[in-house]
Design a protein around this motif. Structure first.
Motif, PDB file in Angstrom:
ATOM      1  N   PHE A  89       9.176  25.212   8.888  1.00  0.00           N
ATOM      2  CA  PHE A  89      10.483  24.928   8.310  1.00  0.00           C
ATOM      3  C   PHE A  89      10.543  25.613   6.950  1.00  0.00           C
ATOM      4  O   PHE A  89       9.648  25.425   6.129  1.00  0.00           O
ATOM      5  CB  PHE A  89      10.676  23.411   8.157  1.00  0.00           C
ATOM      6  CG  PHE A  89      12.030  23.057   7.639  1.00  0.00           C
ATOM      7  CD1 PHE A  89      13.093  22.924   8.511  1.00  0.00           C
ATOM      8  CD2 PHE A  89      12.260  22.897   6.290  1.00  0.00           C
ATOM      9  CE1 PHE A  89      14.361  22.626   8.044  1.00  0.00           C
ATOM     10  CE2 PHE A  89      13.518  22.608   5.809  1.00  0.00           C
ATOM     11  CZ  PHE A  89      14.578  22.468   6.687  1.00  0.00           C
ATOM     12  N   SER A  90      11.566  26.416   6.721  1.00  0.00           N
ATOM     13  CA  SER A  90      11.662  27.185   5.476  1.00  0.00           C
ATOM     14  C   SER A  90      12.917  26.829   4.695  1.00  0.00           C
ATOM     15  O   SER A  90      13.982  26.601   5.274  1.00  0.00           O
ATOM     16  CB  SER A  90      11.706  28.686   5.773  1.00  0.00           C
ATOM     17  OG  SER A  90      10.561  29.085   6.471  1.00  0.00           O
ATOM     18  N   LEU A  91      12.781  26.776   3.384  1.00  0.00           N
ATOM     19  CA  LEU A  91      13.902  26.704   2.464  1.00  0.00           C
ATOM     20  C   LEU A  91      13.823  27.972   1.625  1.00  0.00           C
ATOM     21  O   LEU A  91      12.741  28.321   1.136  1.00  0.00           O
ATOM     22  CB  LEU A  91      13.812  25.473   1.563  1.00  0.00           C
ATOM     23  CG  LEU A  91      14.034  24.118   2.235  1.00  0.00           C
ATOM     24  CD1 LEU A  91      13.739  22.986   1.256  1.00  0.00           C
ATOM     25  CD2 LEU A  91      15.450  23.994   2.766  1.00  0.00           C
ATOM     26  N   TYR A  92      14.948  28.658   1.447  1.00  0.00           N
ATOM     27  CA  TYR A  92      14.892  29.917   0.710  1.00  0.00           C
ATOM     28  C   TYR A  92      16.156  30.138  -0.114  1.00  0.00           C
ATOM     29  O   TYR A  92      17.214  29.567   0.158  1.00  0.00           O
ATOM     30  CB  TYR A  92      14.673  31.087   1.666  1.00  0.00           C
ATOM     31  CG  TYR A  92      15.720  31.240   2.735  1.00  0.00           C
ATOM     32  CD1 TYR A  92      16.829  32.058   2.533  1.00  0.00           C
ATOM     33  CD2 TYR A  92      15.596  30.580   3.955  1.00  0.00           C
ATOM     34  CE1 TYR A  92      17.796  32.198   3.515  1.00  0.00           C
ATOM     35  CE2 TYR A  92      16.547  30.714   4.940  1.00  0.00           C
ATOM     36  CZ  TYR A  92      17.657  31.527   4.718  1.00  0.00           C
ATOM     37  OH  TYR A  92      18.614  31.656   5.691  1.00  0.00           O
ATOM     38  N   SER A  93      15.993  30.953  -1.147  1.00  0.00           N
ATOM     39  CA  SER A  93      17.100  31.354  -2.014  1.00  0.00           C
ATOM     40  C   SER A  93      16.740  32.727  -2.573  1.00  0.00           C
ATOM     41  O   SER A  93      15.725  33.319  -2.202  1.00  0.00           O
ATOM     42  CB  SER A  93      17.290  30.347  -3.150  1.00  0.00           C
ATOM     43  OG  SER A  93      16.268  30.494  -4.120  1.00  0.00           O
ATOM     44  N   MET A  94      17.550  33.204  -3.499  1.00  0.00           N
ATOM     45  CA  MET A  94      17.264  34.489  -4.150  1.00  0.00           C
ATOM     46  C   MET A  94      15.969  34.410  -4.973  1.00  0.00           C
ATOM     47  O   MET A  94      15.333  35.418  -5.218  1.00  0.00           O
ATOM     48  CB  MET A  94      18.430  34.894  -5.055  1.00  0.00           C
ATOM     49  CG  MET A  94      19.726  35.143  -4.286  1.00  0.00           C
ATOM     50  SD  MET A  94      19.612  36.488  -3.115  1.00  0.00           S
ATOM     51  CE  MET A  94      19.681  37.877  -4.212  1.00  0.00           C
ATOM     52  N   GLU A  95      15.566  33.199  -5.390  1.00  0.00           N
ATOM     53  CA  GLU A  95      14.361  33.015  -6.204  1.00  0.00           C
ATOM     54  C   GLU A  95      13.074  33.030  -5.396  1.00  0.00           C
ATOM     55  O   GLU A  95      12.007  33.270  -5.930  1.00  0.00           O
ATOM     56  CB  GLU A  95      14.433  31.698  -6.996  1.00  0.00           C
ATOM     57  CG  GLU A  95      15.391  31.721  -8.161  1.00  0.00           C
ATOM     58  CD  GLU A  95      16.844  31.547  -7.733  1.00  0.00           C
ATOM     59  OE1 GLU A  95      17.102  30.815  -6.747  1.00  0.00           O
ATOM     60  OE2 GLU A  95      17.724  32.157  -8.354  1.00  0.00           O
ATOM     61  N   GLY A  96      13.151  32.714  -4.113  1.00  0.00           N
ATOM     62  CA  GLY A  96      11.935  32.691  -3.309  1.00  0.00           C
ATOM     63  C   GLY A  96      12.090  31.845  -2.064  1.00  0.00           C
ATOM     64  O   GLY A  96      13.169  31.334  -1.763  1.00  0.00           O
ATOM     65  N   THR A  97      10.970  31.683  -1.359  1.00  0.00           N
ATOM     66  CA  THR A  97      10.963  30.960  -0.089  1.00  0.00           C
ATOM     67  C   THR A  97       9.791  29.991  -0.027  1.00  0.00           C
ATOM     68  O   THR A  97       8.652  30.368  -0.310  1.00  0.00           O
ATOM     69  CB  THR A  97      10.856  31.953   1.095  1.00  0.00           C
ATOM     70  OG1 THR A  97      11.948  32.865   1.023  1.00  0.00           O
ATOM     71  CG2 THR A  97      10.864  31.236   2.431  1.00  0.00           C
ATOM     72  N   LEU A  98      10.090  28.767   0.354  1.00  0.00           N
ATOM     73  CA  LEU A  98       9.066  27.771   0.649  1.00  0.00           C
ATOM     74  C   LEU A  98       8.949  27.660   2.164  1.00  0.00           C
ATOM     75  O   LEU A  98       9.956  27.494   2.855  1.00  0.00           O
ATOM     76  CB  LEU A  98       9.453  26.399   0.084  1.00  0.00           C
ATOM     77  CG  LEU A  98       9.470  26.241  -1.418  1.00  0.00           C
ATOM     78  CD1 LEU A  98      10.021  24.850  -1.792  1.00  0.00           C
ATOM     79  CD2 LEU A  98       8.082  26.432  -1.997  1.00  0.00           C
ATOM     80  N   VAL A  99       7.715  27.754   2.681  1.00  0.00           N
ATOM     81  CA  VAL A  99       7.490  27.623   4.118  1.00  0.00           C
ATOM     82  C   VAL A  99       6.618  26.386   4.336  1.00  0.00           C
ATOM     83  O   VAL A  99       5.467  26.341   3.905  1.00  0.00           O
ATOM     84  CB  VAL A  99       6.804  28.873   4.713  1.00  0.00           C
ATOM     85  CG1 VAL A  99       6.563  28.677   6.203  1.00  0.00           C
ATOM     86  CG2 VAL A  99       7.642  30.113   4.452  1.00  0.00           C
ATOM     87  N   PHE A 100       7.203  25.401   4.993  1.00  0.00           N
ATOM     88  CA  PHE A 100       6.500  24.159   5.313  1.00  0.00           C
ATOM     89  C   PHE A 100       5.970  24.259   6.740  1.00  0.00           C
ATOM     90  O   PHE A 100       6.730  24.570   7.661  1.00  0.00           O
ATOM     91  CB  PHE A 100       7.449  22.958   5.236  1.00  0.00           C
ATOM     92  CG  PHE A 100       7.997  22.679   3.873  1.00  0.00           C
ATOM     93  CD1 PHE A 100       7.337  21.832   3.002  1.00  0.00           C
ATOM     94  CD2 PHE A 100       9.193  23.249   3.458  1.00  0.00           C
ATOM     95  CE1 PHE A 100       7.842  21.556   1.741  1.00  0.00           C
ATOM     96  CE2 PHE A 100       9.717  22.977   2.208  1.00  0.00           C
ATOM     97  CZ  PHE A 100       9.044  22.134   1.346  1.00  0.00           C
ATOM     98  N   ASP A 101       4.678  24.016   6.928  1.00  0.00           N
ATOM     99  CA  ASP A 101       4.121  23.849   8.263  1.00  0.00           C
ATOM    100  C   ASP A 101       4.148  22.349   8.515  1.00  0.00           C
ATOM    101  O   ASP A 101       3.314  21.596   8.000  1.00  0.00           O
ATOM    102  CB  ASP A 101       2.693  24.400   8.330  1.00  0.00           C
ATOM    103  CG  ASP A 101       2.123  24.356   9.741  1.00  0.00           C
ATOM    104  OD1 ASP A 101       2.488  23.437  10.513  1.00  0.00           O
ATOM    105  OD2 ASP A 101       1.308  25.234  10.067  1.00  0.00           O
ATOM    106  N   VAL A 102       5.157  21.915   9.253  1.00  0.00           N
ATOM    107  CA  VAL A 102       5.409  20.484   9.426  1.00  0.00           C
ATOM    108  C   VAL A 102       4.227  19.795  10.095  1.00  0.00           C
ATOM    109  O   VAL A 102       3.816  18.713   9.675  1.00  0.00           O
ATOM    110  CB  VAL A 102       6.716  20.253  10.212  1.00  0.00           C
ATOM    111  CG1 VAL A 102       6.955  18.774  10.459  1.00  0.00           C
ATOM    112  CG2 VAL A 102       7.904  20.870   9.468  1.00  0.00           C
ATOM    113  N   ASN A 103       3.653  20.402  11.125  1.00  0.00           N
ATOM    114  CA  ASN A 103       2.542  19.771  11.847  1.00  0.00           C
ATOM    115  C   ASN A 103       1.269  19.719  11.021  1.00  0.00           C
ATOM    116  O   ASN A 103       0.514  18.752  11.095  1.00  0.00           O
ATOM    117  CB  ASN A 103       2.285  20.493  13.172  1.00  0.00           C
ATOM    118  CG  ASN A 103       3.438  20.313  14.146  1.00  0.00           C
ATOM    119  OD1 ASN A 103       4.207  19.359  14.053  1.00  0.00           O
ATOM    120  ND2 ASN A 103       3.578  21.241  15.069  1.00  0.00           N
ATOM    121  N   ALA A 104       1.000  20.742  10.230  1.00  0.00           N
ATOM    122  CA  ALA A 104      -0.219  20.780   9.414  1.00  0.00           C
ATOM    123  C   ALA A 104      -0.059  20.019   8.104  1.00  0.00           C
ATOM    124  O   ALA A 104      -1.048  19.729   7.432  1.00  0.00           O
ATOM    125  CB  ALA A 104      -0.611  22.229   9.127  1.00  0.00           C
TER     126      ALA A 104
END
Length: 156
Positions: A89-104
């Protein structure tokens, strides 16, 4: 009408809508109620999407950052990838991207691969993300305001 009067009007409307439903489901213990707003706009959340405390952090549904769900563009978008047993699951903007591995139960900054000290969780079939960590990463502000109807969480 100034924004304070507008906010008070929206809070009263939320209590009128949510109050009867919550009264019928209340138990002997106290039910924590959260109201959410972005900038000066109140959000309408179903009860299963109400913010919750997990491991000492307040978690909000990812839709709190999704302009298509809220009507308020905070500059953050999302994406999901399901492949086999992997759920990213990712949240992103012009500043960057957070990638969450929901299961891990992990999170990385996509550009650098740096491990972040947060995780996303699935609750009632919805992805919830930590309010403080996500707001800090994307340069957003938030506040908590106790009211007689519940705690108002405002993201700006």
């Amino acid at each position: 009408m100034n924004w304070k009067k507008r906010l008070l009007t929206l809070l009263c409307a939320a209590v009128l809508v949510l109050g009867p439903g919550l009264a019928g489901t209340a138990k002997a213990d106290t039910v924590e109620i959260y109201l959410m707003a972005e900038n000066d706009q109140m959000l309408t959340l179903p009860l299963e999407a109400m913010p919750t405390w997990i491991g000492g952090s307040l978690y909000v549904p990812y839709t709190a950052f999704d302009w298509t769900a809220t009507g308020v563009n905070l500059g953050v978008s999302y994406g999901q990838e399901h492949s086999g047993s992997k759920y990213l699951f990712s949240l992103y903007s012009m500043e960057g991207t957070l990638v969450f591995d929901v299961n891990a139960g992990t999170c990385q900054e996509a550009g650098t691969g740096e491990d972040m000290e947060m995780k996303a969780v699935v609750r009632n079939g919805r992805v919830f993300v930590p309010l403080t960590g996500v707001c800090r990463y994307f340069g957003l502000s938030y506040s908590y305001t106790p009211t007689q109807y519940g705690t108002l969480i405002r993201i700006t």
